[in-house]
Design a protein around this motif. Structure first.
Motif, short mmCIF file in Angstrom:
data_model
loop_
_atom_site.label_atom_id
_atom_site.label_comp_id
_atom_site.label_asym_id
_atom_site.label_seq_id
_atom_site.Cartn_x
_atom_site.Cartn_y
_atom_site.Cartn_z
N ASP A 21 4.34 9.68 6.99
CA ASP A 21 3.71 8.90 8.06
C ASP A 21 3.75 9.62 9.41
N ILE A 22 4.44 10.76 9.49
CA ILE A 22 4.68 11.46 10.76
C ILE A 22 3.80 12.71 10.84
N VAL A 23 3.08 12.84 11.96
CA VAL A 23 2.22 14.01 12.18
C VAL A 23 2.60 14.63 13.52
N VAL A 24 2.83 15.94 13.50
CA VAL A 24 3.15 16.69 14.72
C VAL A 24 2.04 17.72 14.93
N THR A 25 1.47 17.74 16.13
CA THR A 25 0.43 18.71 16.46
C THR A 25 0.78 19.41 17.77
N THR A 26 0.26 20.62 17.91
CA THR A 26 0.42 21.36 19.17
C THR A 26 -0.95 21.82 19.64
N ALA A 35 3.13 8.70 14.60
CA ALA A 35 3.58 8.11 13.34
C ALA A 35 2.99 6.72 13.23
N GLU A 36 2.69 6.34 12.00
CA GLU A 36 2.05 5.05 11.76
C GLU A 36 2.55 4.49 10.43
N LYS A 37 3.06 3.27 10.48
CA LYS A 37 3.51 2.60 9.27
C LYS A 37 2.45 1.58 8.88
N VAL A 38 1.98 1.68 7.64
CA VAL A 38 0.92 0.79 7.15
C VAL A 38 1.53 -0.14 6.10
N ALA A 39 1.29 -1.43 6.27
CA ALA A 39 1.79 -2.42 5.32
C ALA A 39 0.99 -2.35 4.02
N ASP A 41 -0.84 -4.49 2.69
CA ASP A 41 -2.19 -5.06 2.80
C ASP A 41 -3.13 -4.19 3.64
N GLY A 42 -2.64 -3.02 4.09
CA GLY A 42 -3.49 -2.10 4.82
C GLY A 42 -3.44 -2.23 6.33
N THR A 43 -2.71 -3.20 6.84
CA THR A 43 -2.62 -3.36 8.29
C THR A 43 -1.54 -2.43 8.86
N VAL A 44 -1.77 -1.99 10.07
CA VAL A 44 -0.80 -1.14 10.76
C VAL A 44 0.27 -2.05 11.35
N CYS A 45 1.53 -1.83 10.94
CA CYS A 45 2.59 -2.71 11.41
C CYS A 45 3.54 -2.05 12.40
N ASP A 46 3.46 -0.73 12.57
CA ASP A 46 4.30 -0.04 13.55
C ASP A 46 3.69 1.31 13.87
N THR A 47 3.75 1.69 15.14
CA THR A 47 3.25 3.00 15.55
C THR A 47 4.23 3.65 16.52
N PHE A 48 4.17 4.96 16.59
CA PHE A 48 4.97 5.73 17.54
C PHE A 48 4.10 6.89 18.00
N THR A 49 4.02 7.08 19.31
CA THR A 49 3.27 8.20 19.87
C THR A 49 4.07 8.79 21.02
N HIS A 50 4.20 10.10 21.03
CA HIS A 50 4.87 10.77 22.14
C HIS A 50 4.19 12.12 22.33
N LYS A 51 3.90 12.44 23.58
CA LYS A 51 3.29 13.73 23.91
C LYS A 51 4.06 14.33 25.07
N CYS A 52 4.37 15.62 24.98
CA CYS A 52 5.05 16.27 26.08
C CYS A 52 4.51 17.68 26.27
N GLN A 53 4.62 18.15 27.50
CA GLN A 53 4.17 19.49 27.83
C GLN A 53 5.33 20.45 27.67
N LEU A 54 5.07 21.57 27.00
CA LEU A 54 6.09 22.60 26.81
C LEU A 54 6.08 23.54 28.01
N PRO A 55 7.23 24.14 28.33
CA PRO A 55 7.25 25.13 29.42
C PRO A 55 6.31 26.29 29.12
N GLU A 56 5.87 26.98 30.16
CA GLU A 56 4.89 28.05 30.00
C GLU A 56 5.40 29.26 29.24
#
Length: 80
Positions: A21-26, A35-39, A41-56
């Motif tokens: 359920d977890i996807v990491v992209t750069t 991340a997305e948890k699907v019940a 019955d197909g409904t989305v019951c929990d999500t998590f999103t975080h984005k951060c900038q990396l140092p140069e």
């Protein structure tokens, strides 16, 4: 983002999600965790999103991820 020797680390608690359920992209010195948890019955019951900038001074081709048994996602990026 925290410096750890010659690397940077991003840590996230994703213990409520299963590994598939977890996807990491750069992109453009950013790391995104989604991340997305699907019940049953197909409904989305929990999500998590975080984005951060990396140092140069990071090496964008060195990004790696580890998921601990406790559900902590550790993203590591080498410094140039």
């Amino acid at each position: 983002v925290r410096a750890q020797g010659d690397t940077y680390q991003v840590v996230a608690d994703v213990s409520q999600f299963e590994p598939p359920d977890i996807v990491v992209t750069t992109s453009n010195c950013h790391v995104a965790i989604q991340a997305e948890k699907v019940a049953e019955d197909g409904t989305v019951c929990d999500t998590f999103t975080h984005k951060c900038q990396l140092p140069e001074d990071t090496d964008p081709l060195s990004v790696s991820c580890t998921l601990t048994e406790m559900g902590t996602l550790v993203i590591t990026v080498r410094r140039r």
